[in-house]
Scaffold this motif. Structure first.
Motif, PDB file in Angstrom:
ATOM      1  N   LEU A   1       0.727  -1.172   0.133  1.00  0.00           N
ATOM      2  CA  LEU A   1      -0.009  -0.089  -0.045  1.00  0.00           C
ATOM      3  C   LEU A   1       0.843   1.239  -0.190  1.00  0.00           C
ATOM      4  N   ALA A   2       0.481   2.289  -0.638  1.00  0.00           N
ATOM      5  CA  ALA A   2       1.086   3.623  -0.672  1.00  0.00           C
ATOM      6  C   ALA A   2       0.172   4.670  -0.841  1.00  0.00           C
ATOM      7  N   GLY A   3       0.606   5.777  -0.258  1.00  0.00           N
ATOM      8  CA  GLY A   3      -0.138   7.248  -0.479  1.00  0.00           C
ATOM      9  C   GLY A   3       0.400   8.072   0.696  1.00  0.00           C
ATOM     10  N   ASN A   4      -0.678   9.093   1.082  1.00  0.00           N
ATOM     11  CA  ASN A   4       0.227  10.133   1.714  1.00  0.00           C
ATOM     12  C   ASN A   4       0.232   9.789   2.962  1.00  0.00           C
ATOM     13  N   LEU A   5      -0.005   8.546   3.476  1.00  0.00           N
ATOM     14  CA  LEU A   5       0.370   8.161   4.926  1.00  0.00           C
ATOM     15  C   LEU A   5       1.732   7.424   4.919  1.00  0.00           C
ATOM     16  N   GLY A   6       2.224   7.097   3.616  1.00  0.00           N
ATOM     17  CA  GLY A   6       3.480   6.461   3.636  1.00  0.00           C
ATOM     18  C   GLY A   6       3.287   5.062   2.875  1.00  0.00           C
ATOM     19  N   ARG A   7       4.066   4.214   3.280  1.00  0.00           N
ATOM     20  CA  ARG A   7       4.061   2.844   2.652  1.00  0.00           C
ATOM     21  C   ARG A   7       3.791   1.784   3.628  1.00  0.00           C
ATOM     22  N   ALA A   8       3.154   0.651   3.196  1.00  0.00           N
ATOM     23  CA  ALA A   8       2.760  -0.385   4.282  1.00  0.00           C
ATOM     24  C   ALA A   8       2.362  -1.664   3.523  1.00  0.00           C
ATOM     25  N   VAL A   9       2.313  -2.809   4.212  1.00  0.00           N
ATOM     26  CA  VAL A   9       1.760  -3.882   3.729  1.00  0.00           C
ATOM     27  C   VAL A   9       0.573  -4.257   4.609  1.00  0.00           C
ATOM     28  N   VAL A  10      -0.394  -5.071   3.601  1.00  0.00           N
ATOM     29  CA  VAL A  10      -1.533  -5.654   4.158  1.00  0.00           C
ATOM     30  C   VAL A  10      -1.612  -7.047   3.789  1.00  0.00           C
ATOM     31  N   LYS A  11      -2.022  -8.082   4.698  1.00  0.00           N
ATOM     32  CA  LYS A  11      -2.078  -9.385   4.206  1.00  0.00           C
ATOM     33  C   LYS A  11      -3.572  -9.773   3.879  1.00  0.00           C
ATOM     34  N   VAL A  12      -3.728 -10.073   2.804  1.00  0.00           N
ATOM     35  CA  VAL A  12      -5.219 -10.077   2.278  1.00  0.00           C
ATOM     36  C   VAL A  12      -5.741 -11.331   2.208  1.00  0.00           C
ATOM     37  N   SER A  13      -4.790 -12.288   2.428  1.00  0.00           N
ATOM     38  CA  SER A  13      -5.250 -13.613   2.127  1.00  0.00           C
ATOM     39  C   SER A  13      -6.100 -14.394   2.986  1.00  0.00           C
ATOM     40  N   ALA A  14      -6.163 -13.519   4.305  1.00  0.00           N
ATOM     41  CA  ALA A  14      -7.176 -13.854   5.202  1.00  0.00           C
ATOM     42  C   ALA A  14      -8.421 -12.930   5.268  1.00  0.00           C
ATOM     43  N   VAL A  15      -8.347 -12.063   4.538  1.00  0.00           N
ATOM     44  CA  VAL A  15      -9.608 -11.067   4.602  1.00  0.00           C
ATOM     45  C   VAL A  15     -10.436 -11.225   3.125  1.00  0.00           C
ATOM     46  N   LYS A  16     -11.926 -11.360   3.728  1.00  0.00           N
ATOM     47  CA  LYS A  16     -12.845 -11.697   2.579  1.00  0.00           C
ATOM     48  C   LYS A  16     -12.584 -10.442   1.676  1.00  0.00           C
ATOM     49  N   PRO A  17     -13.140 -10.729   0.325  1.00  0.00           N
ATOM     50  CA  PRO A  17     -12.985  -9.500  -0.657  1.00  0.00           C
ATOM     51  C   PRO A  17     -13.811  -8.190  -0.435  1.00  0.00           C
ATOM     52  N   GLN A  18     -14.859  -8.544   0.265  1.00  0.00           N
ATOM     53  CA  GLN A  18     -15.986  -7.449   0.687  1.00  0.00           C
ATOM     54  C   GLN A  18     -15.448  -6.577   2.055  1.00  0.00           C
ATOM     55  N   HIS A  19     -14.130  -7.010   2.502  1.00  0.00           N
ATOM     56  CA  HIS A  19     -13.649  -6.303   3.547  1.00  0.00           C
ATOM     57  C   HIS A  19     -12.261  -5.449   3.170  1.00  0.00           C
ATOM     58  N   ARG A  20     -11.848  -5.550   1.993  1.00  0.00           N
ATOM     59  CA  ARG A  20     -10.659  -5.269   1.515  1.00  0.00           C
ATOM     60  C   ARG A  20     -10.662  -3.579   1.155  1.00  0.00           C
ATOM     61  N   VAL A  21     -11.596  -3.149   1.234  1.00  0.00           N
ATOM     62  CA  VAL A  21     -11.561  -1.756   1.183  1.00  0.00           C
ATOM     63  C   VAL A  21     -12.342  -1.082   2.048  1.00  0.00           C
ATOM     64  N   VAL A  22     -11.813  -0.159   2.883  1.00  0.00           N
ATOM     65  CA  VAL A  22     -12.530   0.392   3.927  1.00  0.00           C
ATOM     66  C   VAL A  22     -11.935   2.192   3.754  1.00  0.00           C
ATOM     67  N   GLU A  23     -13.297   2.619   3.815  1.00  0.00           N
ATOM     68  CA  GLU A  23     -13.150   4.313   3.955  1.00  0.00           C
ATOM     69  C   GLU A  23     -14.015   4.694   4.999  1.00  0.00           C
ATOM     70  N   ALA A  24     -13.500   5.239   5.970  1.00  0.00           N
ATOM     71  CA  ALA A  24     -14.138   5.840   7.193  1.00  0.00           C
ATOM     72  C   ALA A  24     -13.647   6.580   7.859  1.00  0.00           C
ATOM     73  N   PRO A  25     -14.278   7.438   8.910  1.00  0.00           N
ATOM     74  CA  PRO A  25     -13.266   8.307   9.897  1.00  0.00           C
ATOM     75  C   PRO A  25     -12.210   7.627  10.452  1.00  0.00           C
ATOM     76  N   ALA A  26     -11.201   8.415  10.879  1.00  0.00           N
ATOM     77  CA  ALA A  26      -9.974   7.746  11.672  1.00  0.00           C
ATOM     78  C   ALA A  26     -10.436   8.151  13.023  1.00  0.00           C
ATOM     79  N   VAL A  27      -9.857   7.097  13.968  1.00  0.00           N
ATOM     80  CA  VAL A  27      -9.888   7.308  15.490  1.00  0.00           C
ATOM     81  C   VAL A  27      -8.574   6.994  15.618  1.00  0.00           C
ATOM     82  N   VAL A  28      -7.628   7.866  16.415  1.00  0.00           N
ATOM     83  CA  VAL A  28      -6.454   7.927  16.344  1.00  0.00           C
ATOM     84  C   VAL A  28      -6.049   7.444  18.011  1.00  0.00           C
ATOM     85  N   PHE A  29      -5.079   6.569  18.074  1.00  0.00           N
ATOM     86  CA  PHE A  29      -4.784   5.999  19.271  1.00  0.00           C
ATOM     87  C   PHE A  29      -2.935   5.926  19.458  1.00  0.00           C
ATOM     88  N   ALA A  30      -2.643   6.179  20.547  1.00  0.00           N
ATOM     89  CA  ALA A  30      -1.079   5.887  20.837  1.00  0.00           C
ATOM     90  C   ALA A  30      -0.709   4.654  21.361  1.00  0.00           C
TER      91      ALA A  30
END
Length: 613
Positions: free
Chosen positions: A426-455
């Motif tokens: 994955l890449a974008g204005n948050l940086g670069r990352a990896v995601v393991k999609v093999s365990a995630v059902k296709p309908q859950h592979r795209v999420v667009e929602a408000p952030a809740v920030v935690f430390a």
């Protein structure tokens, strides 16, 4: 069949990128080969110390240079179920070495922590750094210059990568990795996950949870889900450092002991004293590394190896990047469904055809390099075989099945579970990352929602228990990278996030920490780099910002007006609370020196140009 053009192209790109560092590495191990080991060049005092505790016959053998001496580097302890069987391996190895005309000595031990014990605890902050400590410890074990080859006893998460890094530092020596095998199957993994989620919801108590966990992790051997430990075993076999079929034979069985004896004899047979010299620095080359990445994608293996394989390859002068992982993921199909990518465990995978079938179908599809050196000899085609117990009680090999015994668990390349691998960049204005999609059902592979920030993960769990997260959201958990707190795994978050997803909410996790091999059904963008502690843009996110994690297109972005995003300053966090206690104060220098996730998140420099700069 020759390797496909797309696989060859990635391999060639890696070789071109690594030309200078690989050449320097090969020159170093060639010089080391010329210099030793030469026990005859040791002073009498040196040599006397080296074999003082040996039997008289072994002293006589080691006084010269004609008898090979085998180093045993062990990660034994009896707290790790996976490593407890190693307690008696040195005796088995010494006896087998003697029968083969050699000598074996335990050269040293390395630490081995259990991530299952430290999960969600302060000790997890030491977990990733333990990899480099293991490499250093094994390096000390081999520094005596007494040895002609080495066998490495290790299985679990950071242990095998650290041992590989040390083996490659002594790349002129042959190295054989000896596994101990998985525990027999216990409570089904999906049932274990169900109980964990019920506990997270407060619907069952600690007594019920402990009973379920104890039925899952119930005896000697590796945990049976397909996490980093079992991904390690797959890698060691597909990269040619195990004997064929050795990875998933249960511990304390006649075949397991026979394979240990066979590995010992093979290690002695491939020293520079014989005619089949096979130094580990030549076994692990660009093709072997690509084979490892292909195996990782084909099995839906641990995301930890987007860190570990980079560090392991660099130890051999080979520079790989997340872009290489991404390019190969587009070409390698997913062939295995092992929990958390399915319901089966590694024992079911082994019974369905295991590594012999997997390697065979990948070779037939042109997805693996066959023309590589391995500890078994004969190229990777030798790994189409499976191990069996011969009539004499010793290990023997036969052709692995050419059809899967259970296609719900393991499939041929032409009938894959999905046409691409288990990992996505994955890449974008948050940086670069990896995601393991093999365990995630296709309908859950795209999420667009408000952030809740935690430390911290404790903050997220508290919000879940307070009922504040019953909605669509993207949890942004930052200050979990190597410079902040050692980059702990965050599996404590899996049950509550899973509960929320099951309630029908769109949820995802974005973090500069790790989730690793047990990454489950909730989409998680992990290893975000640059990390928050280094001023990475993940530190700019504010609660309420809409965040899009799109594992289909490979994007990770905060949907904030560009000018506003550019003007924001990354948040800062008081990290003093995770710098001390449970040994964390001993790793202050490691946190200060740790490299970014894309470079392996380690502290050992292998003279890669960008790190040297």
């Amino acid at each position: 069949m020759s390797v496909r053009a797309e696989i060859a192209a990635v391999t060639e790109k890696i070789a071109e990128r690594s030309a200078a560092t690989r050449a320097a590495y090969l020159a170093r191990i060639a010089a080391a080969r010329e210099a030793g080991p030469r026990r005859g060049s040791l002073s009498c005092g040196n040599l006397a110390h080296g074999f003082a505790a040996c039997a008289a016959s072994d002293k006589a053998a080691l006084a010269g240079e004609a008898v090979p001496n085998l180093a045993i580097v062990t990660a034994y302890n009896d707290m790790l179920s996976a490593h407890q069987p190693y307690e008696r391996f040195p005796d088995v190895i010494r006896q087998a070495a003697s029968q083969a005309g050699g000598v074996a000595q335990v050269a040293g031990g390395v630490p081995a922590m259990c991530d299952g014990v430290t999960q969600g605890q302060p000790g997890m902050d030491l977990s990733l750094f333990s990899r480099d400590v293991i490499a250093m410890s094994a390096g000390i074990a081999l520094s005596h210059n007494m040895f002609d080859a080495a066998v490495f006893l290790g299985i679990c998460d950071k242990i095998v990568p650290g041992l590989v890094m040390a083996a490659l530092a002594f790349g002129h020596l042959p190295a054989v990795f000896i596994p101990a095998g998985p525990m027999p199957s216990g409570l089904a993994n999906d049932e274990k996950a169900r109980i964990r989620q019920l506990y997270a919801e407060g619907k069952v108590g600690r007594e019920e949870l402990l009973a379920a966990e104890s039925k899952s992790y119930h005896g000697p051997g590796t945990c049976t889900f397909y996490g980093t430990a079992n991904s390690n075993q797959m890698l060691m076999e597909v990269m040619g450092l195990h004997l064929p079929g050795a990875s998933f034979v249960n511990p304390n069985t006649p075949l397991r002991d026979a394979l240990t004896r066979a590995a010992t004899k093979r290690a002695l047979a491939i020293t520079a004293l014989g005619n089949d010299y096979t130094p580990v620095g030549e076994v692990i080359d660009e093709k072997a590394v690509v084979n490892g990445i292909v195996g990782l994608h084909a099995t839906g293996g641990s995301t930890n190896h987007t860190l570990h394989l980079i560090a392991m390859a660099r130890a051999a002068g080979i520079l790989i990047t997340w872009d290489d992982f991404a390019a190969l993921s587009e070409k390698v199909p997913l062939l295995a469904r092992i929990y958390p990518n399915g319901l089966a465990d590694v024992n079911h995978f082994h019974a369905a055809g295991g590594m012999g079938f997997l390697i065979g179908t990948l070779l037939d599809a042109g997805l693996l390099h066959e023309d590589v050196r391995t500890v078994a000899g004969g190229g990777l085609a030798a790994y189409r075989r499976e191990a069996v117990l011969g009539a004499d009680g010793e290990a023997a090999w036969r052709q692995a099945p050419q059809t899967s015994h259970d296609e719900t668990v393991l499939r041929p390349a032409e009938n894959a579970f999905q046409t691409t691998g288990g990992l996505k960049l994955l890449a974008g204005n948050l940086g670069r990352a990896v995601v393991k999609v093999s365990a995630v059902k296709p309908q859950h592979r795209v999420v667009e929602a408000p952030a809740v920030v935690f430390a911290s993960q404790e903050e997220l769990i508290a919000a879940f228990k307070a009922g504040e997260l019953d909605r669509d959201f993207v949890a942004v958990l930052r200050f979990q990278g190597p410079r902040a707190n050692g980059m702990p795994e965050l599996h404590k978050l899996t049950p509550p996030l899973g509960v929320l997803q099951d309630r029908g909410f769109a949820v995802a996790l974005v973090t500069d920490g790790r989730m690793s091999g047990a990454s489950g059904k909730v989409p998680a963008a992990i290893h975000v780099t640059p990390e928050a502690a280094c001023g990475g843009p993940i530190g700019k996110v504010r609660s309420g910002d809409v965040v899009r994690l799109d594992a289909a297109s490979g994007t990770l972005a905060a949907l904030v007006e560009e000018s506003e995003w550019a003007a924001r300053q990354p948040a800062r966090e008081d990290l003093s609370g995770n710098q001390c206690g449970t040994g964390r104060e001993l790793f202050t220098a490691f946190r200060a020196m740790a490299g970014p996730a894309e470079e392996g998140a380690g502290v050992i420099s292998f003279d890669a140009p960008e790190r040297a700069a």
